[in-house]
Design a protein around this motif. Structure first.
Motif, PDB file in Angstrom:
ATOM      1  N   UNK A  82      13.563 -53.549   7.906  1.00  0.00           N
ATOM      2  CA  UNK A  82      13.132 -54.588   6.957  1.00  0.00           C
ATOM      3  C   UNK A  82      11.802 -54.214   6.311  1.00  0.00           C
ATOM      4  N   UNK A  83      11.744 -54.378   5.004  1.00  0.00           N
ATOM      5  CA  UNK A  83      10.562 -54.098   4.173  1.00  0.00           C
ATOM      6  C   UNK A  83      10.235 -52.615   4.047  1.00  0.00           C
ATOM      7  N   UNK A  84      11.073 -51.728   4.591  1.00  0.00           N
ATOM      8  CA  UNK A  84      10.890 -50.308   4.303  1.00  0.00           C
ATOM      9  C   UNK A  84      11.579 -50.012   2.973  1.00  0.00           C
ATOM     10  N   UNK A  85      11.204 -48.917   2.351  1.00  0.00           N
ATOM     11  CA  UNK A  85      11.802 -48.524   1.073  1.00  0.00           C
ATOM     12  C   UNK A  85      12.310 -47.097   1.169  1.00  0.00           C
ATOM     13  N   UNK A  86      13.535 -46.896   0.698  1.00  0.00           N
ATOM     14  CA  UNK A  86      14.045 -45.531   0.615  1.00  0.00           C
ATOM     15  C   UNK A  86      14.372 -45.220  -0.832  1.00  0.00           C
ATOM     16  N   UNK A  87      14.288 -43.942  -1.177  1.00  0.00           N
ATOM     17  CA  UNK A  87      14.550 -43.603  -2.562  1.00  0.00           C
ATOM     18  C   UNK A  87      14.759 -42.125  -2.796  1.00  0.00           C
ATOM     19  N   UNK A  88      15.187 -41.862  -4.016  1.00  0.00           N
ATOM     20  CA  UNK A  88      15.556 -40.523  -4.445  1.00  0.00           C
ATOM     21  C   UNK A  88      14.849 -40.232  -5.767  1.00  0.00           C
ATOM     22  N   UNK A  89      14.088 -39.157  -5.799  1.00  0.00           N
ATOM     23  CA  UNK A  89      13.452 -38.703  -7.030  1.00  0.00           C
ATOM     24  C   UNK A  89      14.088 -37.371  -7.393  1.00  0.00           C
ATOM     25  N   UNK A  90      14.495 -37.241  -8.646  1.00  0.00           N
ATOM     26  CA  UNK A  90      15.278 -36.093  -9.083  1.00  0.00           C
ATOM     27  C   UNK A  90      14.556 -35.289 -10.154  1.00  0.00           C
ATOM     28  N   UNK A  91      14.719 -33.970 -10.063  1.00  0.00           N
ATOM     29  CA  UNK A  91      14.142 -33.090 -11.071  1.00  0.00           C
ATOM     30  C   UNK A  91      15.134 -31.964 -11.352  1.00  0.00           C
ATOM     31  N   UNK A  92      15.425 -31.739 -12.624  1.00  0.00           N
ATOM     32  CA  UNK A  92      16.323 -30.643 -12.999  1.00  0.00           C
ATOM     33  C   UNK A  92      15.600 -29.317 -12.821  1.00  0.00           C
ATOM     34  N   UNK A  93      16.220 -28.405 -12.081  1.00  0.00           N
ATOM     35  CA  UNK A  93      15.689 -27.050 -11.959  1.00  0.00           C
ATOM     36  C   UNK A  93      16.870 -26.083 -11.979  1.00  0.00           C
ATOM     37  N   UNK A  94      16.684 -24.967 -12.633  1.00  0.00           N
ATOM     38  CA  UNK A  94      17.744 -23.953 -12.741  1.00  0.00           C
ATOM     39  C   UNK A  94      19.058 -24.624 -13.133  1.00  0.00           C
ATOM     40  N   UNK A  95      20.121 -24.375 -12.364  1.00  0.00           N
ATOM     41  CA  UNK A  95      21.432 -24.970 -12.701  1.00  0.00           C
ATOM     42  C   UNK A  95      21.687 -26.253 -11.918  1.00  0.00           C
ATOM     43  N   UNK A  96      20.688 -26.777 -11.258  1.00  0.00           N
ATOM     44  CA  UNK A  96      20.929 -27.922 -10.402  1.00  0.00           C
ATOM     45  C   UNK A  96      19.795 -28.913 -10.387  1.00  0.00           C
ATOM     46  N   UNK A  97      19.697 -29.618  -9.257  1.00  0.00           N
ATOM     47  CA  UNK A  97      18.748 -30.720  -9.129  1.00  0.00           C
ATOM     48  C   UNK A  97      17.985 -30.600  -7.817  1.00  0.00           C
ATOM     49  N   UNK A  98      16.666 -30.741  -7.909  1.00  0.00           N
ATOM     50  CA  UNK A  98      15.822 -30.866  -6.713  1.00  0.00           C
ATOM     51  C   UNK A  98      15.771 -32.357  -6.397  1.00  0.00           C
ATOM     52  N   UNK A  99      16.286 -32.738  -5.226  1.00  0.00           N
ATOM     53  CA  UNK A  99      16.269 -34.133  -4.796  1.00  0.00           C
ATOM     54  C   UNK A  99      15.161 -34.279  -3.764  1.00  0.00           C
ATOM     55  N   UNK A 100      14.258 -35.212  -4.028  1.00  0.00           N
ATOM     56  CA  UNK A 100      13.190 -35.519  -3.076  1.00  0.00           C
ATOM     57  C   UNK A 100      13.469 -36.919  -2.531  1.00  0.00           C
TER      58      UNK A 100
END
Length: 143
Positions: A82-100
């Motif tokens: 409860x009250x924690x937050x999860x998330x995904x930040x995305x950045x295009x690199x090369x032919x794919x995606x860096x997911x943080x």
């Protein structure tokens, strides 16, 4: 709010739209995380993450930037979540995606925190295989 956080980074060989949909659209989420899911990837919308009946959890979208960032704050879940937050930040690199990936706001570095970090790593590997190879692990076999 807590002071403990979980972080995982991974590369996914796919388009940024495929990755964003994979982490935000309920029809994709159920292929790698919850058994059932409802919600709309829009700011302030409520998501329901259903596992078995004792884990019928809810969260609210706190960040939604299409093809860039998607975060949810848990509103009705396990007392540790409860009250924690999860998330995904995305950045295009090369032919794919860096997911943080991040899951922040934990009040304790307890067993639930440690188990959740381990499970997120396994689930994110499942997300990668789902998006890259269309592999769907049956819910009963997910961590």
């Amino acid at each position: 709010m807590g002071t403990f956080s979980i972080y995982h980074d991974l590369f996914i060989l796919a388009s940024i739209k495929e990755v964003f949909d994979g982490v935000s659209v309920p029809d994709h989420l159920v292929n790698w995380w919850p058994k059932k899911c409802t919600g709309t990837p829009e700011l302030e919308q409520e998501y329901n993450f259903y596992f078995p009946p004792e884990y019928d959890w809810y969260g609210k979208v706190t960040t939604c930037k299409p093809n860039k960032s998607f975060h949810i704050t848990m509103t009705k879940s396990d007392k540790d979540w409860n009250n924690t937050s999860f998330g995904f930040d995305l950045e295009e690199i090369k032919e794919g995606v860096q997911l943080k990936f991040s899951h922040t706001g934990w009040s304790k570095c307890n067993d639930e925190f440690r188990q959740s970090s381990f499970c997120w790593a396994i689930l994110l590997h499942g997300l990668k295989n789902y998006i890259e190879k269309e592999v769907i692990i049956p819910f009963e076999e997910r961590e």
